[in-house]
Design an enzyme around this catalytic site. Sequence first.
Site, PDB file in Angstrom:
ATOM      1  N   GLY A   1       0.818  -1.200   0.000  1.00 25.29           N
ATOM      2  CA  GLY A   1       0.000   0.000   0.000  1.00 25.29           C
ATOM      3  C   GLY A   1       0.853   1.253   0.000  1.00 25.29           C
ATOM      4  O   GLY A   1       2.049   1.224   0.308  1.00 25.29           O
ATOM      5  N   CYS A   2       0.235   2.381  -0.332  1.00 23.18           N
ATOM      6  CA  CYS A   2       0.992   3.632  -0.464  1.00 23.18           C
ATOM      7  C   CYS A   2       1.474   4.159   0.880  1.00 23.18           C
ATOM      8  O   CYS A   2       2.670   4.435   1.065  1.00 23.18           O
ATOM      9  CB  CYS A   2       0.165   4.673  -1.209  1.00 23.18           C
ATOM     10  SG  CYS A   2      -1.491   4.945  -0.530  1.00 23.18           S
ATOM     11  N   PHE A   3       0.559   4.307   1.862  1.00 21.24           N
ATOM     12  CA  PHE A   3       0.993   4.719   3.195  1.00 21.24           C
ATOM     13  C   PHE A   3       2.007   3.715   3.746  1.00 21.24           C
ATOM     14  O   PHE A   3       3.007   4.087   4.366  1.00 21.24           O
ATOM     15  CB  PHE A   3      -0.204   4.784   4.150  1.00 21.24           C
ATOM     16  CG  PHE A   3      -0.938   6.096   4.148  1.00 21.24           C
ATOM     17  CD1 PHE A   3      -0.272   7.297   4.308  1.00 21.24           C
ATOM     18  CD2 PHE A   3      -2.315   6.123   4.007  1.00 21.24           C
ATOM     19  CE1 PHE A   3      -0.953   8.505   4.325  1.00 21.24           C
ATOM     20  CE2 PHE A   3      -3.016   7.319   4.023  1.00 21.24           C
ATOM     21  CZ  PHE A   3      -2.339   8.511   4.188  1.00 21.24           C
ATOM     22  N   ALA A   4       1.717   2.420   3.528  1.00 21.75           N
ATOM     23  CA  ALA A   4       2.595   1.374   4.054  1.00 21.75           C
ATOM     24  C   ALA A   4       4.013   1.509   3.513  1.00 21.75           C
ATOM     25  O   ALA A   4       4.994   1.317   4.237  1.00 21.75           O
ATOM     26  CB  ALA A   4       2.029  -0.004   3.717  1.00 21.75           C
TER      27      ALA A   4
END
Length: 325
Positions: free
Chosen positions: A134-137
């Site tokens: 994921g992007c935030f991840a």
Amino acid sequence: MIKAGIIGGSGYTAGELLRILANHPQAEIDFVYSTTNAGKEVASVHQDLLGEVNINFTGNANQDVDVVFLCLGHGQSKAFLEANSFSENTRIIDLGNDFRLTKDAVFQNKQFIYGLPELNRETIKTARYIANPGCFATAIQLALLPLAQKDLLNNDVHINATTGSTGAGVMPSATSHHPWRMSNMSHYKAFEHQHLGEIGQSLKQLQSSFESELLFIPNRGDFTRGIFATLYTKLPANFEEIITLYKDYYKNEPFVNVTTNAISLKLAVQTNKCFISLEQKGNYLLITSVIDNLVKGASGQAVENMNLLFGLEETSGLKLKSSGF
């Protein structure tokens, strides 16, 4: 040439993926699957591709392509793979969250590998199926991996990260369409964002003793793309040693840059890069991490994984530069 197919071709991640693949020296776009736009020109939906991608969306997927990118909504990849099959030689890269956690990583006898190259590069190289992070991840993990490798994450980590409106998808909602988001800001899913699971999983992969809390506040920003994340944790250690630790961890990473200078979001936008800034504030380490949510946080990282799967130069098609103004 690697023949690539895209499933779910009308969203932001698919549009970014098309932009990258159209200029990739060793890949070609075989088909772009979209049930809602079948028969239409790709450039009629992704207008920035006018003159670059001269094919139509299709409602049929070629089962024999070399690689398929699943750009579907979260939770939809499993349903698609249950209803559609591909050649045993076809690699699959899922940009959704269906297979990121260990408990979900095996599906239909397919073993999905978590596709964060800075953590799992050697495993990715021999894999057939990839769960793209994921992007935030991605932004948060890259900020913390060097500490986890040395068992230094022994206190709670406070995280505040703001993402652009493209992170909410192409279909406008009450909190993502322009009139609401313009000159506005809000947080959402405080302390319970869906990316926390994959972040914790990766940190424990490096630091088995990791039990501290990740106190994560995600924010909606008044801009279209990028993630600006700040993290701090108690770490009474020699700052020069911490700087060396980060630079050593990322010394051979083509897309991660470590600095002690202040950084801004524009450094990373339109690139596959992550910039990490380190500061010491008393007994606390302050880390800033910036990426483009659509490139390093999604489609660029997916192409990076494709390059690794097929033994290409990892930076192939991804030598992108930001604009500072």
